[in-house]
Scaffold this motif. Structure first.
Motif, PDB file in Angstrom:
ATOM      1  N   GLU A 492       2.227   6.484  53.492  1.00  0.00           N
ATOM      2  CA  GLU A 492       1.918   7.688  54.263  1.00  0.00           C
ATOM      3  C   GLU A 492       2.893   8.815  53.910  1.00  0.00           C
ATOM      4  O   GLU A 492       2.495   9.957  53.681  1.00  0.00           O
ATOM      5  CB  GLU A 492       1.987   7.375  55.763  1.00  0.00           C
ATOM      6  N   ALA A 493       4.172   8.457  53.841  1.00  0.00           N
ATOM      7  CA  ALA A 493       5.177   9.471  53.519  1.00  0.00           C
ATOM      8  C   ALA A 493       4.942  10.061  52.134  1.00  0.00           C
ATOM      9  O   ALA A 493       5.034  11.271  51.931  1.00  0.00           O
ATOM     10  CB  ALA A 493       6.579   8.850  53.601  1.00  0.00           C
ATOM     11  N   ARG A 495       2.082  10.066  50.441  1.00  0.00           N
ATOM     12  CA  ARG A 495       0.813  10.793  50.444  1.00  0.00           C
ATOM     13  C   ARG A 495       0.992  12.205  51.009  1.00  0.00           C
ATOM     14  O   ARG A 495       0.444  13.171  50.471  1.00  0.00           O
ATOM     15  CB  ARG A 495      -0.201  10.013  51.285  1.00  0.00           C
ATOM     16  N   ILE A 496       1.778  12.315  52.058  1.00  0.00           N
ATOM     17  CA  ILE A 496       1.924  13.617  52.706  1.00  0.00           C
ATOM     18  C   ILE A 496       2.934  14.502  51.978  1.00  0.00           C
ATOM     19  O   ILE A 496       2.647  15.643  51.633  1.00  0.00           O
ATOM     20  CB  ILE A 496       2.327  13.423  54.190  1.00  0.00           C
ATOM     21  N   THR A 497       4.106  13.936  51.699  1.00  0.00           N
ATOM     22  CA  THR A 497       5.147  14.769  51.104  1.00  0.00           C
ATOM     23  C   THR A 497       4.815  15.174  49.672  1.00  0.00           C
ATOM     24  O   THR A 497       5.069  16.294  49.244  1.00  0.00           O
ATOM     25  CB  THR A 497       6.506  14.037  51.117  1.00  0.00           C
ATOM     26  N   ALA A 498       4.223  14.229  48.906  1.00  0.00           N
ATOM     27  CA  ALA A 498       3.961  14.514  47.499  1.00  0.00           C
ATOM     28  C   ALA A 498       2.581  15.120  47.275  1.00  0.00           C
ATOM     29  O   ALA A 498       2.163  15.319  46.130  1.00  0.00           O
ATOM     30  CB  ALA A 498       4.124  13.246  46.666  1.00  0.00           C
ATOM     31  N   ALA A 499       1.889  15.430  48.365  1.00  0.00           N
ATOM     32  CA  ALA A 499       0.526  15.965  48.233  1.00  0.00           C
ATOM     33  C   ALA A 499       0.426  17.141  47.251  1.00  0.00           C
ATOM     34  O   ALA A 499      -0.515  17.200  46.453  1.00  0.00           O
ATOM     35  CB  ALA A 499      -0.018  16.352  49.603  1.00  0.00           C
ATOM     36  N   PRO A 500       1.396  18.076  47.272  1.00  0.00           N
ATOM     37  CA  PRO A 500       1.287  19.207  46.334  1.00  0.00           C
ATOM     38  C   PRO A 500       1.232  18.762  44.874  1.00  0.00           C
ATOM     39  O   PRO A 500       0.549  19.381  44.061  1.00  0.00           O
ATOM     40  CB  PRO A 500       2.567  20.014  46.602  1.00  0.00           C
ATOM     41  N   LEU A 501       1.951  17.678  44.559  1.00  0.00           N
ATOM     42  CA  LEU A 501       1.950  17.192  43.179  1.00  0.00           C
ATOM     43  C   LEU A 501       0.571  16.661  42.801  1.00  0.00           C
ATOM     44  O   LEU A 501       0.068  16.912  41.702  1.00  0.00           O
ATOM     45  CB  LEU A 501       2.989  16.083  42.993  1.00  0.00           C
ATOM     46  N   PHE A 502      -0.043  15.917  43.720  1.00  0.00           N
ATOM     47  CA  PHE A 502      -1.381  15.381  43.459  1.00  0.00           C
ATOM     48  C   PHE A 502      -2.394  16.520  43.363  1.00  0.00           C
ATOM     49  O   PHE A 502      -3.305  16.490  42.548  1.00  0.00           O
ATOM     50  CB  PHE A 502      -1.789  14.408  44.575  1.00  0.00           C
TER      51      PHE A 502
END
Length: 681
Positions: A492-493, A495-502
């Motif tokens: 979850e962490a 997915r949320i924190t690295a979302a900009p990279l994805f």
DNA sequence: TGTAACTCCCCTCCG
DNA sequence: GGGAGTTACA
């Protein structure tokens, strides 16, 4: 909870067994070889055997059940549990790889294996070969050195078949023979690098397990070893089995040489044929009565097998007496869309008439053969689950996520660093190498230092780097109460924190992030991060979230499956789609006689999955024509294995659409006309 | 020197 | 549709 089934309704493992099944279940301690034809009650027999052993006082923790999928193991233990009051929870059950993994974590130190190793999947292994290939300068221009995937294939063949490299090259990869020296070098480097990185590949699990049971002097860990689908074991697996029970005492194996379909993984039914020689005191039991299918289905199966070479004579006879059982249907459809529509229509028809979706299955040769159908099912809101084909682990975004987790598990994992750093905009192989040097791996504190101190990346990647550091920081720093995060919370962490990279990497990031969200549920049931990583590598969940969505538990859903993954399954209604020549048999298998014979058995496996009704369909025309290597086969014509036996089917021939011009018919107008004319001549 | 953009080619089955 | 290999640009 299953034990309650026997209360008041004295059910025991004897219930409903026929003479041959009973003989197998009660046969002495072993070695026992059961040759079980399709539909002959193999699962029931194995389950009853486990139940009987437990009732006779065997220690559940010393019983091992080896199967070809985790699903099969679960199903068998579930059924065993229903047959006895003794609890089955502590019985060991799973695939060779899953059990090997478990045992090596427990006893691997006896071999000098590191306490925690990570497992390379096929993709990781080929990445590693790619690095080595470049490092050794074998990837230079103008040179035809094998591709990294080919290197994995060659390596795996050598290991699994235990054949010398020279022989493998000569027989299976003749176009690589002149590069034998380079290949030998890459193999040596591959072994070295795996040791440095503390990783094992799939083959290593079997190799080390075999070493554990043959070379080390551990006492026998199991009293009883039961093996399902024994015809699909390879040399290595047979050695493991023999090592587990050296004199064969306690060994019980079940198989059917007519269903050997894993030759490409170096499996050989020779293990089964040669079993009585390897274990001279073998008790042999044959299960020959078919309880599953109606006779018209078996007629097709028998016809397919009648022309087979190297199979013991088998003639399946139906026990079921159905006087009005219909003949199977052969559907010739205009194109792939019509085929998808036809299958959808029939599936829904059957449901109207009371056959639940989950009692129906659609089978196909390769994963992408169901693409058209999946779209059609989604359009009509028909829920489905797909087995086989592309696994979640093989999709880019899930590999990214797994790389994050692997770094949390093992900060020295260079391959994972490569993957994670490549997410940064402006960072390529060269920058990655610099960062890795900067981190001075191996170093258990490398991740901490990365979070605190950053890393040398190009200026424009700075913002992305901060996102990455924040992501790891979120995983490393426990929330508030100091309790470390579980794997689901870590995902979850990330997915949320690295979302900009994805989001900057994938145009369809929303769908992919949703996949990661789904994985949180899987992770939650795994307990630890290490267990989750092993689970997802050894028993990868199939990707279903992209279209119809994962069906809710207890929901009714249609089964889509490759034929390989359907092994052991059975359904009231079975559809085999894309049954054209070139698909079944696959054009990739045509070059050798043994390849062709395996394709025939594959068709046999598909046909024998059906209880009541069987549909075999194929499109006359492909808009995206599959490639054709030679003229020996054509698409748009039914499998050569069925062509001579068309009279065993009801024919459903769809009119050709007007837009279909003569010259466009795949396989040539003459051949198609001839095949149609054969229907009434 | 290293990365991004472009082109070409090939596509199985599984743990 | 994706990966490997090649070219163009910073």
């Amino acid at each position: 909870m299953f034990a309650t089934a026997s209360v008041g309704n004295e059910r025991s493992w004897r219930t409903g067994l026929d003479a041959a099944q009973l003989e197998a279940v009660t046969a002495g301690p072993g070695p026992v070889l059961v040759i079980a034809g399709a539909g002959s009650g193999k699962t029931k027999t194995l389950a009853a055997r486990v139940a009987r052993l437990l009732e006779d006082g065997a220690d559940p923790d010393r019983i091992l059940l080896l199967t070809f999928s985790r699903r099969a193991a679960k199903e068998m233990l579930h059924r065993a549990g229903a047959l006895t009051r003794v609890r089955t929870a502590r019985v060991w059950g799973g695939t060779f790889h899953a059990i090997g993994n478990r045992l090596l974590r427990e006893y691997g130190h006896a071999l000098g294996l590191p306490a925690s190793f990570t497992i390379l999947d096929a993709g990781d292994a080929s990445d590693l070969f790619g690095v080595i290939r470049t490092d050794l300068g074998l990837a230079e221009r103008g040179r035809r050195f094998p591709r990294k995937e080919t290197l994995v294939d060659i390596y795996s063949r050598v290991v699994n078949a235990q054949e010398p490299l020279a022989q493998v090259l000569k027989e299976r990869f003749p176009w690589c023979e002149q590069e034998a020296d380079g290949i030998r070098d890459t193999f040596a480097a591959y072994l070295e690098r795996k040791a440095e990185l503390s990783v094992l590949d799939y083959d290593d699990i079997l190799l080390y397990w075999r070493a554990l049971v043959t070379d080390s002097h551990l006492d026998a860990r199991f009293d009883h070893v039961l093996v399902d689908e024994y015809q699909d074991t390879n040399v290595l697996q047979a050695d493991v089995v023999a090592g587990l029970v050296p004199d064969g005492r306690g060994l019980f194996v079940v198989g059917d040489d007519a269903q050997a379909i894993y030759g490409f993984r170096a499996a050989s039914s020779a293990n089964m044929i040669g079993f009585p020689e390897r274990f001279p005191s073998t008790a042999l039991v044959r299960l020959e009565r078919n309880y599953r299918s109606v006779q018209p289905v078996l007629d097709v199966a028998n016809a397919v097998l009648a022309d087979a070479k190297g199979i013991f004579d088998k003639e399946l006879r139906a026990v079921r007496v159905e006087h009005h059982a219909a003949r199977p249907t052969m559907g010739q459809l205009a194109d792939e869309s019509s085929e998808a529509q036809f299958v959808c229509d029939r599936v829904l028809d059957h449901r109207e008439r009371g056959v639940a979706l989950r009692d129906q299955a659609v089978l196909f040769r390769t994963g992408h053969h169901s693409a058209r159908l999946e779209i059609e099912l989604a359009r009509r809101n028909v829920p489905f689950v797909k087995y086989g084909g592309l696994k979640v682990l093989e999709t880019a975004h899930v590999k990214d996520l797994v790389a994050f987790l692997r770094l949390l598990e093992n900060p020295s994992d260079e391959l994972a660093w490569h993957r994670v750093l490549a997410l940064l905009d402006g960072v390529g192989p060269a920058s990655v190498r610099r960062v890795i040097e900067h981190l001075a791996l191996p170093d258990a504190a490398a991740l901490r230092r990365f979070v605190d101190g950053g890393a040398p990346v190009p200026k424009r990647s700075g913002a992305d780097l901060d996102v990455l550091r924040a992501t790891f920081a979120a995983c490393l720093a426990p929330a508030g109460d100091g309790e470390p995060l579980g794997p689901a919370q870590e995902i979850e962490a990330i997915r949320i924190t690295a979302a900009p990279l994805f989001e900057q990497r994938y145009p369809d990031a929303a769908v992919r992030l949703e996949d990661l969200h789904q994985l949180e549920g899987v992770a939650a049931s795994s307990g630890s991060r290490a267990a989750f990583l092993a689970d997802v590598t050894l028993d990868p969940p199939t990707l279903t979230s992209d279209l119809a969505g994962p069906p809710l538990l207890d929901d009714d859903y249609l089964i889509l499956s490759t034929i390989h993954s359907a092994k052991g399954g059975e359904w009231d209604v079975v559809f085999l789609i894309h049954a054209s020549d070139g698909n079944v048999p696959s054009d990739m298998s045509l070059s050798t006689q043994e390849g062709l014979e395996e394709e025939r058995r594959l068709l046999y496996v598909a046909v024998t999955r059906a209880r009541d009704e069987l549909y075999v369909t194929y499109p006359l025309r492909y808009y995206h024509r599959p490639r054709q290597l030679d003229d020996a086969h054509t698409y748009g014509q039914v499998s050569r294995f069925l062509q001579p036996h068309r009279s065993l089917f009801e024919q459903h021939v769809e009119a050709q659409p007007d837009s279909l011009r003569r010259s466009e018919i795949t396989g040539g107008p003459d051949r198609v006309r001839a095949s149609v004319a054969a229907l009434w001549s």
